[in-house]
Write a protein that holds these residues in place. Structure first.
Motif, PDB file in Angstrom:
ATOM      1  N   ALA A  74       0.864  -1.225   0.057  1.00 45.79           N
ATOM      2  CA  ALA A  74       0.027   0.197  -0.058  1.00 45.79           C
ATOM      3  C   ALA A  74       0.793   1.212   0.132  1.00 45.79           C
ATOM      4  CB  ALA A  74      -0.856  -0.128   1.282  1.00 45.79           C
ATOM      5  N   ALA A  75       2.016   1.267   0.638  1.00 45.95           N
ATOM      6  CA  ALA A  75       3.020   2.350   0.517  1.00 45.95           C
ATOM      7  C   ALA A  75       3.629   2.608  -0.705  1.00 45.95           C
ATOM      8  CB  ALA A  75       3.926   1.987   1.971  1.00 45.95           C
ATOM      9  N   LYS A  76       3.951   1.719  -1.374  1.00 45.45           N
ATOM     10  CA  LYS A  76       4.457   1.859  -2.775  1.00 45.45           C
ATOM     11  C   LYS A  76       3.431   2.341  -3.562  1.00 45.45           C
ATOM     12  CE  LYS A  76       7.069   0.716  -6.302  1.00 45.45           C
ATOM     13  NZ  LYS A  76       8.524   1.357  -6.418  1.00 45.45           N
ATOM     14  N   GLU A  77       2.134   1.804  -3.589  1.00 45.84           N
ATOM     15  CA  GLU A  77       0.799   2.607  -4.193  1.00 45.84           C
ATOM     16  C   GLU A  77       0.823   3.833  -3.984  1.00 45.84           C
ATOM     17  OE1 GLU A  77      -3.363   1.767  -4.206  1.00 45.84           O
ATOM     18  OE2 GLU A  77      -2.512  -0.069  -4.888  1.00 45.84           O
ATOM     19  N   HIS A  78       1.049   4.317  -2.641  1.00 44.43           N
ATOM     20  CA  HIS A  78       0.405   5.632  -1.976  1.00 44.43           C
ATOM     21  C   HIS A  78       1.787   6.691  -2.508  1.00 44.43           C
ATOM     22  CE1 HIS A  78       0.136   9.062   0.513  1.00 44.43           C
ATOM     23  NE2 HIS A  78       1.519   8.946   0.933  1.00 44.43           N
ATOM     24  N   PHE A  79       3.147   6.117  -2.644  1.00 43.12           N
ATOM     25  CA  PHE A  79       4.355   7.047  -3.192  1.00 43.12           C
ATOM     26  C   PHE A  79       4.119   7.150  -4.719  1.00 43.12           C
ATOM     27  CE2 PHE A  79       7.023   4.927   0.111  1.00 43.12           C
ATOM     28  CZ  PHE A  79       6.406   5.584   1.288  1.00 43.12           C
ATOM     29  N   VAL A  80       3.627   6.307  -5.317  1.00 42.68           N
ATOM     30  CA  VAL A  80       3.339   6.240  -6.752  1.00 42.68           C
ATOM     31  C   VAL A  80       2.249   7.414  -7.130  1.00 42.68           C
ATOM     32  CG1 VAL A  80       2.519   5.166  -8.931  1.00 42.68           C
ATOM     33  CG2 VAL A  80       4.379   4.055  -7.525  1.00 42.68           C
ATOM     34  N   ASN A  81       1.215   7.113  -6.398  1.00 42.02           N
ATOM     35  CA  ASN A  81      -0.208   8.084  -6.454  1.00 42.02           C
ATOM     36  C   ASN A  81       0.416   9.296  -6.182  1.00 42.02           C
ATOM     37  OD1 ASN A  81      -1.364   5.901  -7.372  1.00 42.02           O
ATOM     38  ND2 ASN A  81      -2.597   5.729  -5.387  1.00 42.02           N
ATOM     39  N   ALA A  82       1.093   9.536  -5.090  1.00 45.39           N
ATOM     40  CA  ALA A  82       1.227  10.916  -4.726  1.00 45.39           C
ATOM     41  C   ALA A  82       2.288  11.925  -5.672  1.00 45.39           C
ATOM     42  CB  ALA A  82       2.118  10.956  -3.365  1.00 45.39           C
ATOM     43  N   CYS A  83       3.211  10.914  -6.269  1.00 47.65           N
ATOM     44  CA  CYS A  83       4.022  11.639  -7.413  1.00 47.65           C
ATOM     45  C   CYS A  83       3.347  11.769  -8.561  1.00 47.65           C
ATOM     46  CB  CYS A  83       5.260  10.576  -7.696  1.00 47.65           C
ATOM     47  SG  CYS A  83       6.202  10.957  -9.125  1.00 47.65           S
ATOM     48  N   GLN A  84       2.527  11.050  -8.956  1.00 49.41           N
ATOM     49  CA  GLN A  84       1.629  11.374 -10.163  1.00 49.41           C
ATOM     50  C   GLN A  84       0.420  12.493  -9.832  1.00 49.41           C
ATOM     51  OE1 GLN A  84      -0.529   7.559 -10.746  1.00 49.41           O
ATOM     52  NE2 GLN A  84       1.229   6.831 -12.044  1.00 49.41           N
ATOM     53  N   TYR A  85       0.102  12.584  -8.790  1.00 54.31           N
ATOM     54  CA  TYR A  85      -0.806  13.714  -8.512  1.00 54.31           C
ATOM     55  C   TYR A  85       0.246  15.071  -8.268  1.00 54.31           C
ATOM     56  CZ  TYR A  85      -3.570  17.047  -5.978  1.00 54.31           C
ATOM     57  OH  TYR A  85      -4.415  18.152  -5.672  1.00 54.31           O
ATOM     58  N   LEU A  86       1.300  14.942  -7.855  1.00 53.16           N
ATOM     59  CA  LEU A  86       1.790  16.183  -7.627  1.00 53.16           C
ATOM     60  C   LEU A  86       2.641  16.545  -9.166  1.00 53.16           C
ATOM     61  CD1 LEU A  86       3.928  15.522  -4.339  1.00 53.16           C
ATOM     62  CD2 LEU A  86       2.215  17.531  -4.678  1.00 53.16           C
ATOM     63  N   GLN A  87       2.799  15.568  -9.892  1.00 53.43           N
ATOM     64  CA  GLN A  87       3.209  15.836 -11.273  1.00 53.43           C
ATOM     65  C   GLN A  87       2.176  16.586 -12.047  1.00 53.43           C
ATOM     66  OE1 GLN A  87       4.929  12.263 -12.367  1.00 53.43           O
ATOM     67  NE2 GLN A  87       6.955  12.909 -12.163  1.00 53.43           N
ATOM     68  N   GLU A  88       1.060  16.026 -12.034  1.00 50.13           N
ATOM     69  CA  GLU A  88      -0.223  16.759 -12.637  1.00 50.13           C
ATOM     70  C   GLU A  88      -0.724  17.828 -12.303  1.00 50.13           C
ATOM     71  OE1 GLU A  88      -2.920  13.213 -12.330  1.00 50.13           O
ATOM     72  OE2 GLU A  88      -1.607  11.918 -14.015  1.00 50.13           O
ATOM     73  N   ASN A  89      -0.495  18.177 -10.764  1.00 45.32           N
ATOM     74  CA  ASN A  89      -1.199  19.419 -10.478  1.00 45.32           C
ATOM     75  C   ASN A  89       0.182  20.439  -9.923  1.00 45.32           C
ATOM     76  OD1 ASN A  89      -4.073  18.624 -10.179  1.00 45.32           O
ATOM     77  ND2 ASN A  89      -2.997  16.859  -9.182  1.00 45.32           N
ATOM     78  N   LYS A  90       0.511  20.827 -11.050  1.00 44.56           N
ATOM     79  CA  LYS A  90       1.942  21.541 -10.945  1.00 44.56           C
ATOM     80  C   LYS A  90       1.837  22.965 -10.034  1.00 44.56           C
ATOM     81  CE  LYS A  90       4.377  19.514 -14.445  1.00 44.56           C
ATOM     82  NZ  LYS A  90       5.107  19.697 -15.828  1.00 44.56           N
ATOM     83  N   LYS A  91       2.554  23.152  -8.945  1.00 46.14           N
ATOM     84  CA  LYS A  91       2.626  24.460  -8.366  1.00 46.14           C
ATOM     85  C   LYS A  91       4.040  25.065  -8.201  1.00 46.14           C
ATOM     86  CE  LYS A  91      -1.477  23.488  -5.742  1.00 46.14           C
ATOM     87  NZ  LYS A  91      -2.054  23.074  -4.992  1.00 46.14           N
ATOM     88  N   TYR A  92       4.303  26.157  -7.980  1.00 41.48           N
ATOM     89  CA  TYR A  92       5.553  26.608  -7.860  1.00 41.48           C
ATOM     90  C   TYR A  92       5.769  26.918  -6.501  1.00 41.48           C
ATOM     91  CZ  TYR A  92       4.782  26.993 -12.842  1.00 41.48           C
ATOM     92  OH  TYR A  92       4.468  26.606 -14.097  1.00 41.48           O
ATOM     93  N   GLY A  93       7.242  26.805  -6.095  1.00 44.24           N
ATOM     94  CA  GLY A  93       7.755  26.881  -4.643  1.00 44.24           C
ATOM     95  C   GLY A  93       8.657  25.769  -4.494  1.00 44.24           C
ATOM     96  N   VAL A  94       9.584  26.137  -3.604  1.00 46.41           N
ATOM     97  CA  VAL A  94      10.548  25.115  -3.008  1.00 46.41           C
ATOM     98  C   VAL A  94       9.991  24.170  -2.444  1.00 46.41           C
ATOM     99  CG1 VAL A  94      12.462  25.081  -1.504  1.00 46.41           C
ATOM    100  CG2 VAL A  94      12.401  27.038  -2.765  1.00 46.41           C
ATOM    101  N   ARG A  95       8.995  24.271  -1.458  1.00 42.81           N
ATOM    102  CA  ARG A  95       8.220  23.157  -0.957  1.00 42.81           C
ATOM    103  C   ARG A  95       7.515  22.177  -1.749  1.00 42.81           C
ATOM    104  NH1 ARG A  95       6.578  26.316   4.146  1.00 42.81           N
ATOM    105  NH2 ARG A  95       8.635  26.144   5.366  1.00 42.81           N
ATOM    106  N   TYR A  96       7.061  22.783  -2.741  1.00 42.65           N
ATOM    107  CA  TYR A  96       6.393  21.860  -3.626  1.00 42.65           C
ATOM    108  C   TYR A  96       7.407  20.906  -4.599  1.00 42.65           C
ATOM    109  CZ  TYR A  96       4.309  20.212  -8.082  1.00 42.65           C
ATOM    110  OH  TYR A  96       4.074  19.568  -9.298  1.00 42.65           O
ATOM    111  N   ASP A  97       8.257  21.431  -5.079  1.00 42.02           N
ATOM    112  CA  ASP A  97       9.441  20.863  -5.682  1.00 42.02           C
ATOM    113  C   ASP A  97      10.102  19.733  -4.705  1.00 42.02           C
ATOM    114  OD1 ASP A  97       9.101  22.090  -8.002  1.00 42.02           O
ATOM    115  OD2 ASP A  97      10.570  23.584  -7.461  1.00 42.02           O
TER     116      ASP A  97
END
Length: 162
Positions: A74-97
């Protein structure tokens, strides 16, 4: 200490604490523990310096291999989903990156533990004879006669196999 010096010291202390906290948070030097509910599975992990500590993922479940396995999957799936979400919903800022890099790095590098526990199938007569021979061989109280009979039965069954 006079009141002006005390006021100045308090102001300096609160300013330096705020700057120190900001630096610690942006660099991520402090170990942070995260607990996430992903598909009805509680996943705990720690991160430091914007890197997920692999050995901390599901560490609370490490003693129960079946639960640990489910949690790491489940953790692996969570990490993949979080990465995909953050790549698709781009924001700007050091913390986001930093957050995006942390989850995307974990999605690539984290390896879940895959395990399952099941009942073993019934042992064959050959396997049972082998176990008995081995047990009696290492049992110091077993008689030589019983050990010889058990091992002779094992050898006889083994010779019958194709």
């Amino acid at each position: 200490m006079d009141p002006i010096s005390a006021l100045f010291a308090a102001l300096l202390d609160s300013t330096s604490s705020a700057v120190s906290n900001h630096i610690q948070e942006s660099v991520g030097t402090e170990v942070k523990t995260v607990v996430v509910d992903h598909t009805d599975q509680l996943i705990s992990y720690q991160h430091q310096m914007w890197r997920i500590r692999g050995d901390s993922v599901c560490a609370d479940k490490r003693q129960r291999i079946d639960e640990f396995s489910k949690c790491t999957l489940a953790a692996k799936e969570h990490f993949v989903n979080a990465c995909q979400y953050l790549q698709e919903n781009k924001k700007y800022g050091v913390r986001y990156d930093q957050l995006k890099n942390m989850y995307c790095s974990a999605s690539n590098s984290f390896r879940p533990t895959i395990a399952s526990i099941a009942s073993s199938s019934k042992a064959s007569p050959l396997e049972l004879a082998k176990r008995k021979c081995n047990r009696l061989t290492f049992d110091k109280t077993a008689s030589a006669e019983s050990r010889n009979q058990a091992c002779a039965r094992y050898r006889a069954l083994k010779s019958e196999e194709p």
